[in-house]
Design a protein around this motif. Structure first.
Motif, PDB file in Angstrom:
ATOM      1  N   THR A   7     -18.621   9.908  22.451  1.00 11.72           N
ATOM      2  CA  THR A   7     -19.487   8.840  22.940  1.00 11.72           C
ATOM      3  C   THR A   7     -20.618   8.654  21.943  1.00 11.72           C
ATOM      4  O   THR A   7     -20.575   9.224  20.836  1.00 11.72           O
ATOM      5  CB  THR A   7     -20.017   9.163  24.353  1.00 11.72           C
ATOM      6  OG1 THR A   7     -20.729   8.033  24.873  1.00 11.72           O
ATOM      7  CG2 THR A   7     -20.911  10.384  24.354  1.00 11.72           C
ATOM      8  N   ASP A   8     -21.614   7.844  22.266  1.00 13.36           N
ATOM      9  CA  ASP A   8     -22.771   7.725  21.381  1.00 13.36           C
ATOM     10  C   ASP A   8     -24.026   8.194  22.112  1.00 13.36           C
ATOM     11  O   ASP A   8     -23.997   8.477  23.312  1.00 13.36           O
ATOM     12  CB  ASP A   8     -22.914   6.304  20.825  1.00 13.36           C
ATOM     13  CG  ASP A   8     -23.175   5.247  21.892  1.00 13.36           C
ATOM     14  OD1 ASP A   8     -23.959   5.512  22.824  1.00 13.36           O
ATOM     15  OD2 ASP A   8     -22.596   4.144  21.800  1.00 13.36           O
ATOM     16  N   SER A   9     -25.112   8.288  21.378  1.00  9.34           N
ATOM     17  CA  SER A   9     -26.326   8.886  21.935  1.00  9.34           C
ATOM     18  C   SER A   9     -26.990   8.020  22.989  1.00  9.34           C
ATOM     19  O   SER A   9     -27.900   8.486  23.685  1.00  9.34           O
ATOM     20  CB  SER A   9     -27.322   9.203  20.817  1.00  9.34           C
ATOM     21  OG  SER A   9     -27.627   8.044  20.065  1.00  9.34           O
ATOM     22  N   ASN A  10     -26.527   6.771  23.157  1.00 10.60           N
ATOM     23  CA  ASN A  10     -27.040   5.962  24.258  1.00 10.60           C
ATOM     24  C   ASN A  10     -26.656   6.534  25.614  1.00 10.60           C
ATOM     25  O   ASN A  10     -27.221   6.155  26.637  1.00 10.60           O
ATOM     26  CB  ASN A  10     -26.523   4.527  24.137  1.00 10.60           C
ATOM     27  CG  ASN A  10     -27.238   3.767  23.050  1.00 10.60           C
ATOM     28  OD1 ASN A  10     -28.434   3.555  23.114  1.00 10.60           O
ATOM     29  ND2 ASN A  10     -26.503   3.373  22.020  1.00 10.60           N
ATOM     30  N   SER A  11     -25.677   7.418  25.643  1.00 11.46           N
ATOM     31  CA  SER A  11     -25.275   8.077  26.881  1.00 11.46           C
ATOM     32  C   SER A  11     -26.330   9.042  27.392  1.00 11.46           C
ATOM     33  O   SER A  11     -26.276   9.473  28.554  1.00 11.46           O
ATOM     34  CB  SER A  11     -23.976   8.847  26.658  1.00 11.46           C
ATOM     35  OG  SER A  11     -24.181   9.903  25.727  1.00 11.46           O
ATOM     36  N   GLY A  12     -27.290   9.400  26.527  1.00  9.27           N
ATOM     37  CA  GLY A  12     -28.290  10.396  26.911  1.00  9.27           C
ATOM     38  C   GLY A  12     -27.827  11.824  26.716  1.00  9.27           C
ATOM     39  O   GLY A  12     -28.592  12.760  26.949  1.00  9.27           O
ATOM     40  N   ILE A  13     -26.585  12.020  26.285  1.00  4.53           N
ATOM     41  CA  ILE A  13     -26.076  13.364  26.016  1.00  4.53           C
ATOM     42  C   ILE A  13     -26.605  13.810  24.663  1.00  4.53           C
ATOM     43  O   ILE A  13     -26.392  13.143  23.648  1.00  4.53           O
ATOM     44  CB  ILE A  13     -24.537  13.388  26.033  1.00  4.53           C
ATOM     45  CG1 ILE A  13     -24.020  12.959  27.404  1.00  4.53           C
ATOM     46  CG2 ILE A  13     -24.016  14.782  25.678  1.00  4.53           C
ATOM     47  CD1 ILE A  13     -22.502  12.817  27.476  1.00  4.53           C
ATOM     48  N   THR A  14     -27.313  14.922  24.633  1.00  6.29           N
ATOM     49  CA  THR A  14     -27.891  15.414  23.395  1.00  6.29           C
ATOM     50  C   THR A  14     -26.838  16.109  22.548  1.00  6.29           C
ATOM     51  O   THR A  14     -25.742  16.427  23.020  1.00  6.29           O
ATOM     52  CB  THR A  14     -29.031  16.398  23.680  1.00  6.29           C
ATOM     53  OG1 THR A  14     -28.482  17.579  24.308  1.00  6.29           O
ATOM     54  CG2 THR A  14     -30.083  15.784  24.596  1.00  6.29           C
ATOM     55  N   GLN A  15     -27.190  16.363  21.317  1.00  2.00           N
ATOM     56  CA  GLN A  15     -26.258  17.043  20.414  1.00  2.00           C
ATOM     57  C   GLN A  15     -25.940  18.459  20.914  1.00  2.00           C
ATOM     58  O   GLN A  15     -24.791  18.906  20.843  1.00  2.00           O
ATOM     59  CB  GLN A  15     -26.841  17.104  18.995  1.00  2.00           C
ATOM     60  CG  GLN A  15     -27.059  15.743  18.352  1.00  2.00           C
ATOM     61  CD  GLN A  15     -25.773  14.962  18.138  1.00  2.00           C
ATOM     62  OE1 GLN A  15     -24.730  15.530  17.829  1.00  2.00           O
ATOM     63  NE2 GLN A  15     -25.837  13.654  18.320  1.00  2.00           N
ATOM     64  N   SER A  16     -26.929  19.152  21.440  1.00  3.15           N
ATOM     65  CA  SER A  16     -26.683  20.513  21.946  1.00  3.15           C
ATOM     66  C   SER A  16     -25.813  20.468  23.203  1.00  3.15           C
ATOM     67  O   SER A  16     -24.925  21.318  23.386  1.00  3.15           O
ATOM     68  CB  SER A  16     -28.010  21.224  22.246  1.00  3.15           C
ATOM     69  OG  SER A  16     -28.766  20.519  23.212  1.00  3.15           O
ATOM     70  N   GLN A  17     -26.038  19.490  24.071  1.00  2.00           N
ATOM     71  CA  GLN A  17     -25.197  19.348  25.258  1.00  2.00           C
ATOM     72  C   GLN A  17     -23.759  19.007  24.872  1.00  2.00           C
ATOM     73  O   GLN A  17     -22.808  19.481  25.501  1.00  2.00           O
ATOM     74  CB  GLN A  17     -25.769  18.273  26.173  1.00  2.00           C
ATOM     75  CG  GLN A  17     -27.067  18.661  26.862  1.00  2.00           C
ATOM     76  CD  GLN A  17     -27.735  17.493  27.571  1.00  2.00           C
ATOM     77  OE1 GLN A  17     -27.418  16.324  27.319  1.00  2.00           O
ATOM     78  NE2 GLN A  17     -28.674  17.784  28.456  1.00  2.00           N
ATOM     79  N   ALA A  18     -23.605  18.187  23.824  1.00  2.00           N
ATOM     80  CA  ALA A  18     -22.267  17.817  23.367  1.00  2.00           C
ATOM     81  C   ALA A  18     -21.477  19.048  22.935  1.00  2.00           C
ATOM     82  O   ALA A  18     -20.277  19.170  23.234  1.00  2.00           O
ATOM     83  CB  ALA A  18     -22.365  16.823  22.214  1.00  2.00           C
ATOM     84  N   LYS A  19     -22.133  19.963  22.245  1.00  2.00           N
ATOM     85  CA  LYS A  19     -21.456  21.189  21.822  1.00  2.00           C
ATOM     86  C   LYS A  19     -20.997  22.000  23.029  1.00  2.00           C
ATOM     87  O   LYS A  19     -19.885  22.540  23.036  1.00  2.00           O
ATOM     88  CB  LYS A  19     -22.389  22.024  20.948  1.00  2.00           C
ATOM     89  CG  LYS A  19     -22.667  21.398  19.580  1.00  2.00           C
ATOM     90  CD  LYS A  19     -23.603  22.273  18.763  1.00  2.00           C
ATOM     91  CE  LYS A  19     -23.877  21.634  17.404  1.00  2.00           C
ATOM     92  NZ  LYS A  19     -24.822  22.455  16.593  1.00  2.00           N
ATOM     93  N   GLU A  20     -21.851  22.070  24.045  1.00  2.00           N
ATOM     94  CA  GLU A  20     -21.485  22.815  25.250  1.00  2.00           C
ATOM     95  C   GLU A  20     -20.303  22.169  25.971  1.00  2.00           C
ATOM     96  O   GLU A  20     -19.453  22.866  26.542  1.00  2.00           O
ATOM     97  CB  GLU A  20     -22.682  22.898  26.196  1.00  2.00           C
ATOM     98  CG  GLU A  20     -23.848  23.712  25.654  1.00  2.00           C
ATOM     99  CD  GLU A  20     -25.059  23.665  26.580  1.00  2.00           C
ATOM    100  OE1 GLU A  20     -24.951  23.030  27.649  1.00  2.00           O
ATOM    101  OE2 GLU A  20     -26.098  24.266  26.231  1.00  2.00           O
ATOM    102  N   LEU A  21     -20.243  20.831  25.942  1.00  4.59           N
ATOM    103  CA  LEU A  21     -19.175  20.098  26.624  1.00  4.59           C
ATOM    104  C   LEU A  21     -17.902  20.018  25.801  1.00  4.59           C
ATOM    105  O   LEU A  21     -16.856  19.631  26.319  1.00  4.59           O
ATOM    106  CB  LEU A  21     -19.648  18.684  26.954  1.00  4.59           C
ATOM    107  CG  LEU A  21     -20.766  18.554  27.991  1.00  4.59           C
ATOM    108  CD1 LEU A  21     -21.321  17.130  28.010  1.00  4.59           C
ATOM    109  CD2 LEU A  21     -20.259  18.948  29.373  1.00  4.59           C
ATOM    110  N   GLY A  22     -17.990  20.355  24.516  1.00  9.10           N
ATOM    111  CA  GLY A  22     -16.814  20.270  23.652  1.00  9.10           C
ATOM    112  C   GLY A  22     -16.474  18.853  23.246  1.00  9.10           C
ATOM    113  O   GLY A  22     -15.299  18.517  23.035  1.00  9.10           O
ATOM    114  N   ILE A  23     -17.503  17.998  23.120  1.00 10.34           N
ATOM    115  CA  ILE A  23     -17.283  16.612  22.725  1.00 10.34           C
ATOM    116  C   ILE A  23     -18.147  16.302  21.509  1.00 10.34           C
ATOM    117  O   ILE A  23     -18.884  17.161  21.015  1.00 10.34           O
ATOM    118  CB  ILE A  23     -17.625  15.625  23.861  1.00 10.34           C
ATOM    119  CG1 ILE A  23     -19.121  15.682  24.203  1.00 10.34           C
ATOM    120  CG2 ILE A  23     -16.776  15.940  25.103  1.00 10.34           C
ATOM    121  CD1 ILE A  23     -19.577  14.616  25.171  1.00 10.34           C
TER     122      ILE A  23
END
Length: 291
Positions: A7-23
């Protein structure tokens, strides 16, 4: 099939959260005084709002084709397919650009761009739904089709503290902004599908919060057919300067049986909304996941 979710950062998902989610989260670029910054990488929320206070010219942009295609190529090294969930095509041309790139050699039939017309916390929910669908074995094409089917099953209601940034972005006339400021009117906007529309006008923060909660309750009862909203996800978004903790308590009191996701509004939205904004969002559960 192994499916990568991006996804892109407009989703509000941070880079650190993305790593935790595996995306993977593609950072959205900004230009301030002709210098490029990237959300959540070289530009924090705090820095962004300091720039806004200085009334500098902040311009949003979209990822370059090369950077986006490189992200896809890297994902396809470890996965068979990619599902890419960008911000709403009604708010940016980045989605249309991605859809064109997905037709290029090496990506066609492997990269599925989802134009489900969401932003911020509802875009985040689509991403979480995509992760869940992938874990259940759905392939990229099926995930895209399910998310497209559900694209109208969400709303965001946003109460703003100022009309200055809407005027600056050309979304209202200077005269309307001047009248609204004089009368101390706070607009409440609605994002549903590709539209950013006026929902109602209030004079106090309390009235605005009550209007948003009432709108969510109506969505539960009328649109989604469940007065208790058991088939819905709720989320709060906000910009710097708002009393988000108090609003969170008020929403939880109104909807005590719901988990509540709370995230800052993405900077691409915040630059048109300004500081002191609160938003309440609802998304219907996807039957293939929660049914």
């Amino acid at each position: 099939m192994s499916v990568a979710i991006i996804t892109d950062s407009n989703s509000g998902i941070t880079q650190s959260q993305a790593k935790e989610l595996g995306i993977c989260v593609v950072p959205m670029p900004f230009y301030i005084n002709e210098e490029v910054y990237y959300e959540d990488i070289t530009m924090t929320q705090e820095e962004f709002f300091r720039y806004l206070e200085q009334k500098v010219d902040v311009k949003t942009s979209q990822p370059t084709p090369d950077s986006l295609m490189e992200t896809w190529r890297n994902a396809l090294k470890e996965h068979d397919e990619v599902v890419y969930i960008p911000m709403s095509s009604g708010l940016s041309s980045s989605c249309a650009s991605a859809a064109m790139l997905a037709e290029e050699d090496g990506f066609e039939g492997k990269v599925f761009v989802v134009d489900n017309q969401r932003i911020s916390v509802t875009q985040r929910q689509s991403t979480m739904d995509a992760i869940a669908l992938a874990s259940k074995g759905f392939d990229g094409g099926a995930i895209r089709d399910i998310l497209l089917r559900e694209k109208m099953e969400s709303s965001i209601y946003i109460m703003m503290d100022t009309l200055f940034y809407l005027k600056k972005g050309g979304r209202i006339t200077p005269a309307a902004a001047a009248i609204g400021t004089l009368l101390k009117i706070r607009p409440v906007l609605q994002i549903q599908g590709e539209k950013l529309d006026a929902y109602t006008k209030v004079k106090t923060v309390k009235q605005g919060k009550q209007a948003m909660i009432k709108a969510i309750r109506k969505d539960m009862e009328v649109r989604f057919g469940d007065a208790e909203g058991k088939n819905c996800h709720l989320a709060i978004a906000y910009t710097d300067g708002s009393d988000v903790e108090l609003f969170k308590q008020e929403v939880m009191e109104e909807f005590p049986d719901h988990e509540l996701q709370v995230d800052p509004l993405s900077l691409s939205v915040a630059c048109h909304i300004g500081p002191g904004a609160l938003a309440l969002a609802i998304s219907k559960e996807v039957p293939e996941i929660d049914g």
